[in-house]
Enzyme design. Structure first.
Site, PDB file in Angstrom:
ATOM      1  N   HIS A   1      15.534   2.206   0.423  1.00 52.78           N
ATOM      2  CA  HIS A   1      15.423   3.168   1.411  1.00 52.78           C
ATOM      3  C   HIS A   1      15.624   4.093   2.117  1.00 52.78           C
ATOM      4  O   HIS A   1      15.865   4.313   3.390  1.00 52.78           O
ATOM      5  CB  HIS A   1      15.263   2.137   2.708  1.00 52.78           C
ATOM      6  CG  HIS A   1      14.280   1.546   3.899  1.00 52.78           C
ATOM      7  ND1 HIS A   1      13.972   0.957   4.109  1.00 52.78           N
ATOM      8  CD2 HIS A   1      13.300   3.452   4.504  1.00 52.78           C
ATOM      9  CE1 HIS A   1      12.224   1.490   5.534  1.00 52.78           C
ATOM     10  NE2 HIS A   1      12.311   2.182   4.626  1.00 52.78           N
TER      11      HIS A   1
ATOM     12  N   ARG B   1       6.331  -0.560   2.855  1.00 55.29           N
ATOM     13  CA  ARG B   1       7.266  -1.116   3.834  1.00 55.29           C
ATOM     14  C   ARG B   1       7.040  -2.071   2.252  1.00 55.29           C
ATOM     15  O   ARG B   1       6.263  -2.337   1.734  1.00 55.29           O
ATOM     16  CB  ARG B   1       7.047  -1.752   4.933  1.00 55.29           C
ATOM     17  CG  ARG B   1       6.906  -0.839   6.027  1.00 55.29           C
ATOM     18  CD  ARG B   1       8.487  -0.861   6.383  1.00 55.29           C
ATOM     19  NE  ARG B   1       8.177  -0.652   7.902  1.00 55.29           N
ATOM     20  CZ  ARG B   1       9.067   0.246   8.253  1.00 55.29           C
ATOM     21  NH1 ARG B   1      10.100   0.635   7.262  1.00 55.29           N
ATOM     22  NH2 ARG B   1       9.050   0.968   9.758  1.00 55.29           N
TER      23      ARG B   1
ATOM     24  N   GLU C   1      15.601  -5.848   3.279  1.00 55.13           N
ATOM     25  CA  GLU C   1      16.709  -5.530   2.815  1.00 55.13           C
ATOM     26  C   GLU C   1      17.946  -5.691   3.524  1.00 55.13           C
ATOM     27  O   GLU C   1      17.322  -6.264   5.138  1.00 55.13           O
ATOM     28  CB  GLU C   1      16.180  -4.249   3.350  1.00 55.13           C
ATOM     29  CG  GLU C   1      14.859  -3.425   2.243  1.00 55.13           C
ATOM     30  CD  GLU C   1      14.281  -1.965   3.053  1.00 55.13           C
ATOM     31  OE1 GLU C   1      14.547  -2.149   3.616  1.00 55.13           O
ATOM     32  OE2 GLU C   1      12.705  -2.033   2.744  1.00 55.13           O
TER      33      GLU C   1
HETATM   34  O1  A2R Z   1      -6.923   2.788   6.857  1.00 56.86           O
HETATM   35  P1  A2R Z   1      -6.501   3.692   7.991  1.00 56.86           P
HETATM   36  O2  A2R Z   1      -8.510   4.657   7.637  1.00 56.86           O
HETATM   37  O3  A2R Z   1      -7.043   3.568   9.207  1.00 56.86           O
HETATM   38  O4  A2R Z   1      -6.297   4.126   6.662  1.00 56.86           O
HETATM   39  C1  A2R Z   1      -4.252   4.375   6.783  1.00 56.86           C
HETATM   40  C2  A2R Z   1      -3.966   3.831   6.030  1.00 56.86           C
HETATM   41  N1  A2R Z   1      -3.288   1.870   6.127  1.00 56.86           N
HETATM   42  C3  A2R Z   1      -4.560   1.407   4.597  1.00 56.86           C
HETATM   43  N2  A2R Z   1      -4.957   1.206   4.332  1.00 56.86           N
HETATM   44  C4  A2R Z   1      -5.735   0.603   2.923  1.00 56.86           C
HETATM   45  N3  A2R Z   1      -5.163  -0.607   3.585  1.00 56.86           N
HETATM   46  C5  A2R Z   1      -5.322  -1.007   4.919  1.00 56.86           C
HETATM   47  N4  A2R Z   1      -4.727  -2.093   5.310  1.00 56.86           N
HETATM   48  C6  A2R Z   1      -4.141  -0.123   6.094  1.00 56.86           C
HETATM   49  N5  A2R Z   1      -3.809  -0.003   7.104  1.00 56.86           N
HETATM   50  C7  A2R Z   1      -3.539   1.261   7.123  1.00 56.86           C
HETATM   51  O5  A2R Z   1      -3.041   3.664   5.733  1.00 56.86           O
HETATM   52  C8  A2R Z   1      -3.965   5.172   6.953  1.00 56.86           C
HETATM   53  O6  A2R Z   1      -4.502   6.566   5.731  1.00 56.86           O
HETATM   54  C9  A2R Z   1      -2.112   4.973   6.720  1.00 56.86           C
HETATM   55  C10 A2R Z   1      -1.136   5.221   7.240  1.00 56.86           C
HETATM   56  O7  A2R Z   1      -1.082   6.886   7.580  1.00 56.86           O
HETATM   57  P2  A2R Z   1      -0.635   7.180   9.122  1.00 56.86           P
HETATM   58  O8  A2R Z   1      -0.699   6.312  10.626  1.00 56.86           O
HETATM   59  O9  A2R Z   1      -1.142   8.874   9.045  1.00 56.86           O
HETATM   60  O10 A2R Z   1       0.826   6.966   9.018  1.00 56.86           O
HETATM   61  P3  A2R Z   1       2.008   8.142   7.337  1.00 56.86           P
HETATM   62  O11 A2R Z   1       2.500   8.966   8.659  1.00 56.86           O
HETATM   63  O12 A2R Z   1       1.781   8.205   6.176  1.00 56.86           O
HETATM   64  O13 A2R Z   1       3.142   6.814   7.396  1.00 56.86           O
HETATM   65  C11 A2R Z   1       2.223   5.808   6.669  1.00 56.86           C
HETATM   66  C12 A2R Z   1       3.689   5.033   6.221  1.00 56.86           C
HETATM   67  C13 A2R Z   1       4.412   4.408   8.352  1.00 56.86           C
HETATM   68  O14 A2R Z   1       4.049   3.769   8.430  1.00 56.86           O
HETATM   69  C14 A2R Z   1       5.747   3.691   7.394  1.00 56.86           C
HETATM   70  O15 A2R Z   1       6.024   2.623   7.182  1.00 56.86           O
HETATM   71  C15 A2R Z   1       6.114   4.401   5.903  1.00 56.86           C
HETATM   72  O16 A2R Z   1       4.794   5.313   5.751  1.00 56.86           O
HETATM   73  O17 A2R Z   1       7.259   4.738   5.293  1.00 56.86           O
END
Ligand code: A2R
Length: 319
Positions: free
Chosen positions: A277, A230, A259
């Protein structure tokens, strides 16, 4: 039986709208027309949004009969999920179906910025090939890949990077030892050890400016940033400065803070590849997203189990 009424936020994808229109009365939300909303509000049972839509608690409060909010997209940081849950409205999104496309585009941006693809295309089209050589690019195969956010999409990027013989390291809030990749506790430590830093976390308050001036400095003058997460994840002002002063080598950017407006300073930079995007913008994936968003809406409005509720919703509604 009369059709149920759905409110669609502006710019919801046409494939999703088309599916909804087959079953429901679909009304488009006009932010400047309070009267129209007031007239419709008592009938609205479903809210259809895009991944970039902004839905405030105040808007939700104006929809007393709302029973379902279905997002077309995996990211839902513009939605006030807590307000929806307080109102007893479940929220769904479309994870998984777009994972491959987003990972593909991340690699495409890595390759484009490193191998100067936009410039090479122009070199041929503008008739410059007979006149001289292109500058040399940066080798991608065998380079060091750093992934900020190792979830569904981050893992798919890692899989692709591995096929390019890249070493893979990552940062997340919680370590993923099962991945077998090298973990760093924060983005700065990761950036210092990689050639390509790819951001793929959710947006929202928890990741706001995760990639800041300090991270870019650590990435260094030979490092490249790719953002398919994002716009809010990267401090755009710091990025423009880093790109124009040689703090980093280049960037591939699919997402931006404001955007569809992109800082004009980026337009003329030769070391930047810009896309609008479009990480999930293929016929196949947009159709799959529309099908899933629609199926969630139907499930929610007919009392069936939701297919892909957002994680907060699973906890909040005990599903
Ligand atoms: O930190 P964790 O263990 O919850 O890992 C999540 C990580 N994540 C972060 N990493 C570093 N610092 C942070 N503050 C933080 N917050 C979250 O992002 C996890 O590894 C990853 C998100 O993975 P998923 O929930 O499987 O989402 P996906 O399908 O990979 O999509 C990610 C994003 C979407 O939310 C859209 O905004 C974008 O890709 O298109």
């Amino acid at each position: 039986m009369s059709k149920l009424d759905i409110l669609a936020m502006p710019r919801v994808h046409p494939l999703y709208l088309e599916a909804l229109r087959g079953v429901y009365n679909v009304h488009t939300y006009a932010p400047d027309d309070a009267q129209a909303l007031a007239a419709l509000a008592p009938r609205i049972v479903g809210l259809a949004t895009g991944g970039e839509s902004v839905v405030s608690g105040a808007l939700l409060a104006q929809l007393p009969q709302l029973k379902m909010l279905s997002v077309f997209g995996v990211g839902y940081d513009g939605i006030d999920v807590q307000a929806a849950l307080k109102q007893g409205v479940p929220v769904t999104h479309t994870p998984g179906v777009l994972t491959d496309d987003v990972a593909d585009l991340a690699m495409a941006l890595v390759l484009s910025v490193a191998r100067l693809l936009p410039q090479a295309d122009q070199h041929v089209r503008m008739g410059r090939w007979p006149l001289g050589l292109m500058p040399l690019g940066r080798k991608v195969s065998g380079a060091r890949m750093g992934i900020v956010g190792l979830g569904r999409i981050g893992m798919a990027i890692a899989k692709r990077a591995a096929a390019f013989d890249m070493s893979i390291a990552y940062t997340t809030r919680t370590e993923k030892p099962e991945s077998g990749f090298t973990y760093y506790p924060n983005a700065t430590a990761l950036a210092a050890e990689v050639d390509f830093l790819v951001a793929i976390t959710p947006g929202g308050a928890g990741t706001h400016h995760l990639i800041n001036a300090e991270v870019l400095k650590a990435l260094g003058p030979k490092g490249y940033l790719v953002n398919v997460a994002r716009g809010s994840v990267v401090d755009e002002v710091a990025l423009v400065k880093a790109l124009s002063t040689g703090v980093i080598a280049g960037a591939g950017l699919d997402v931006f803070m404001n955007e569809p407006h992109v800082p004009e300073a980026l337009w003329a930079m030769p070391n930047v590849v810009l896309t609008p995007h479009m990480a999930s913008a293929t016929h196949q994936t947009r159709q799959a997203m529309a099908d899933l968003a629609f199926a969630n809406m139907q499930a929610g409005l007919s009392g069936q189990p939701l297919l892909t509720p957002v994680p907060e919703c699973m906890a909040g509604l005990g599903r």
